[in-house]
Design a protein around this motif. Structure first.
Motif, PDB file in Angstrom:
ATOM      1  N   GLU A  81       0.929  -1.235  -0.039  1.00 55.31           N
ATOM      2  CA  GLU A  81      -0.004  -0.020   0.149  1.00 55.31           C
ATOM      3  C   GLU A  81       0.934   1.229   0.070  1.00 55.31           C
ATOM      4  N   TYR A  82       1.832   1.363   1.042  1.00 57.58           N
ATOM      5  CA  TYR A  82       2.539   2.471   1.065  1.00 57.58           C
ATOM      6  C   TYR A  82       3.477   2.582  -0.272  1.00 57.58           C
ATOM      7  N   LYS A  83       3.783   1.557  -0.786  1.00 59.97           N
ATOM      8  CA  LYS A  83       4.859   1.785  -2.115  1.00 59.97           C
ATOM      9  C   LYS A  83       3.937   2.218  -3.176  1.00 59.97           C
ATOM     10  N   VAL A  84       2.655   1.789  -3.369  1.00 62.52           N
ATOM     11  CA  VAL A  84       1.937   2.653  -4.536  1.00 62.52           C
ATOM     12  C   VAL A  84       1.425   3.806  -4.083  1.00 62.52           C
ATOM     13  N   ILE A  85       1.180   4.284  -2.971  1.00 64.37           N
ATOM     14  CA  ILE A  85       0.633   5.730  -2.856  1.00 64.37           C
ATOM     15  C   ILE A  85       1.896   6.451  -2.909  1.00 64.37           C
ATOM     16  N   LYS A  86       3.011   6.087  -2.485  1.00 66.50           N
ATOM     17  CA  LYS A  86       4.337   6.919  -2.643  1.00 66.50           C
ATOM     18  C   LYS A  86       4.727   7.202  -4.108  1.00 66.50           C
ATOM     19  N   ALA A  87       4.608   6.142  -4.751  1.00 68.73           N
ATOM     20  CA  ALA A  87       4.910   6.239  -6.217  1.00 68.73           C
ATOM     21  C   ALA A  87       4.042   7.370  -6.916  1.00 68.73           C
ATOM     22  N   LEU A  88       2.604   6.962  -6.715  1.00 69.23           N
ATOM     23  CA  LEU A  88       1.508   7.610  -7.370  1.00 69.23           C
ATOM     24  C   LEU A  88       1.502   9.175  -7.153  1.00 69.23           C
ATOM     25  N   GLY A  89       1.875   9.275  -5.544  1.00 69.02           N
ATOM     26  CA  GLY A  89       1.886  10.753  -5.078  1.00 69.02           C
ATOM     27  C   GLY A  89       3.138  11.525  -5.726  1.00 69.02           C
ATOM     28  N   HIS A  91       4.920  11.027  -8.630  1.00 63.66           N
ATOM     29  CA  HIS A  91       5.070  10.892 -10.012  1.00 63.66           C
ATOM     30  C   HIS A  91       3.804  11.013 -10.951  1.00 63.66           C
ATOM     31  N   THR A  92       2.599  11.250 -10.425  1.00 66.54           N
ATOM     32  CA  THR A  92       1.353  11.285 -11.187  1.00 66.54           C
ATOM     33  C   THR A  92       0.482  12.220 -10.788  1.00 66.54           C
ATOM     34  N   ALA A 149      -9.472   6.062 -14.916  1.00 64.19           N
ATOM     35  CA  ALA A 149      -8.873   6.097 -16.271  1.00 64.19           C
ATOM     36  C   ALA A 149      -7.467   6.651 -16.096  1.00 64.19           C
ATOM     37  N   ARG A 150      -7.157   7.931 -15.219  1.00 59.65           N
ATOM     38  CA  ARG A 150      -6.032   8.272 -15.174  1.00 59.65           C
ATOM     39  C   ARG A 150      -4.914   7.174 -14.339  1.00 59.65           C
ATOM     40  N   LEU A 151      -5.534   6.565 -13.436  1.00 57.26           N
ATOM     41  CA  LEU A 151      -4.694   5.520 -13.057  1.00 57.26           C
ATOM     42  C   LEU A 151      -4.332   4.611 -13.792  1.00 57.26           C
ATOM     43  N   HIS A 152      -5.150   4.082 -14.645  1.00 59.13           N
ATOM     44  CA  HIS A 152      -4.950   2.900 -15.924  1.00 59.13           C
ATOM     45  C   HIS A 152      -4.124   3.479 -16.895  1.00 59.13           C
ATOM     46  N   ASN A 153      -3.915   4.802 -16.959  1.00 60.61           N
ATOM     47  CA  ASN A 153      -3.001   5.494 -18.223  1.00 60.61           C
ATOM     48  C   ASN A 153      -1.745   5.522 -17.845  1.00 60.61           C
ATOM     49  N   VAL A 154      -1.647   5.301 -16.299  1.00 65.61           N
ATOM     50  CA  VAL A 154      -0.198   5.543 -15.939  1.00 65.61           C
ATOM     51  C   VAL A 154       0.971   4.336 -16.182  1.00 65.61           C
TER      52      VAL A 154
END
Length: 354
Positions: A81-89, A91-92, A149-154
């Motif tokens: 959970e932490y890894k994905v939140i950190k990466a999305l926050g 870089h996206t 859609a934004r998530l799936h476009n990453v």
């Protein structure tokens, strides 16, 4: 603090931890923390117990930790959970809370946990949104669609999540995983689950894709702006991985198939969607297709049946944890019959093709 959520309780006995040790950790690892620490627990959330942390300066944070007790294999991985939140926050443009710190030292509170920012806003657990105007309902759901859609476009590799899951064959692997998890947590015989366990792996549609998949994407797992009709953060990434985007979309659209008795609130089945301001399922799918550059979304019944099967496996696990006494919510033992209902609905969607 008049804008505190209304679903806070004192920390429940099964989840009590050493708050002094947590405060010491926060002083060393959490930007801006100054103490003294006070802790409240959020009710709801069947996965990882969640807490509101207040410090003496009016700053607020959210802690998510593993639940106590014996857990199913590969469940409750708060480090993911932490890894994905950190990466999305970092870089996206996918809206997530700021991630502050991950702790995997059992000497602090006994289990793994992470700390993120607290974002004031609305948690709309009821998809019918009874206190929202029809116009704003439509805008909120359109925002929900846009964020997915934004998530799936990453590009998952570009944001450091190339190793967040396996590439390809997500649906086959998920069918196998939730068959196994369901069998571990089974408390009764559900004939439709047995039929789905055989039919789904034999009927996976052609055309594999890999994107970041939230895994539990629904309105109740987002924060809506306090006054504006838009999503400002996506929460509860426990089931996130690299997966098939249409499986994520189908999970999000299960609300269209649920009537009273599904989830805490039910869904849109049998409702006058136009009067509610809710787009039809086909319009919702068309908006997603437009935002992700698709011509259409084929094999929809399969993806919906797969998502219902998967959710049936999840809620069966919640029910079993409730019977065993280590669920994170006091409502867990109400989940028993929901697995059967979801499995029956899924089998009814596809049995004419069997």
């Amino acid at each position: 603090m008049t804008d505190l959520p209304d679903n806070l309780t004192p920390v429940r006995p099964a989840h009590v931890f050493d708050e002094a040790k947590l405060a010491a950790f926060m002083k060393d690892h959490v930007e801006g923390y100054n103490g003294p620490l006070t802790v409240l627990q959020f009710e709801g959330g069947q996965s990882n117990p969640t807490f509101l942390l207040n410090d003496g300066g009016g700053r607020r944070y959210v802690l998510r930790k593993k639940p106590p007790g014996k857990l199913l294999p590969s469940a409750h991985q708060v480090d993911r959970e932490y890894k994905v939140i950190k990466a999305l926050g970092d870089h996206t443009d996918v809206p997530v809370p700021k991630a502050y710190a991950l702790c995997q030292d059992p000497g602090v509170i006994g289990v793994d946990f992470y700390i993120m920012e607290f974002l004031p806003g609305r948690i709309l657990a009821d998809p019918l949104m009874p206190d929202i105007s029809p116009a704003d309902r439509g805008k909120i759901l359109d925002s929900l669609n846009d964020v997915l859609a934004r998530l799936h476009n990453v590009d998952h590799k570009a944001v450091g999540l190339g190793d967040f899951g396996r590439e390809g064959q997500y649906i086959a692997r998920q069918i196998a995983r939730w068959t196994s998890q369901y069998d571990l947590a089974r408390t009764e015989d559900i004939e439709s689950m047995e039929q789905l366990k055989k039919w789904l792996p034999a009927n996976i549609p052609p055309g594999d894709e890999t994107r970041i998949s939230h895994g539990d994407y629904r309105l109740g797992n987002t924060i809506v702006h306090p006054t504006e009709p838009r999503v400002i953060a996506v929460l509860d990434w426990e089931l996130s991985t690299l997966g098939h985007p249409l499986a994520d979309l189908a999970y999000n659209c299960m609300t269209y198939h649920f009537g009273p008795g599904y989830g805490a609130t039910g869904g849109y089945a049998g409702k006058d969607l136009k009067a509610l301001g809710v787009p039809s399922e086909q319009d919702y799918l068309a908006a997603y297709a437009r935002r992700t550059g698709r011509k259409d979304i084929p094999h929809w019944d399969f993806y919906m049946a797969f998502s219902l099967f998967r959710l049936a496996g999840i809620v069966q696990g919640v029910y079993k944890r409730g019977l065993d006494g280590n669920a994170s919510s006091t409502t867990a033992t109400k989940y028993g019959n929901r697995a059967r209902g979801m499995a029956d609905m899924a089998w009814n969607l596809v049995k004419h093709r069997a």
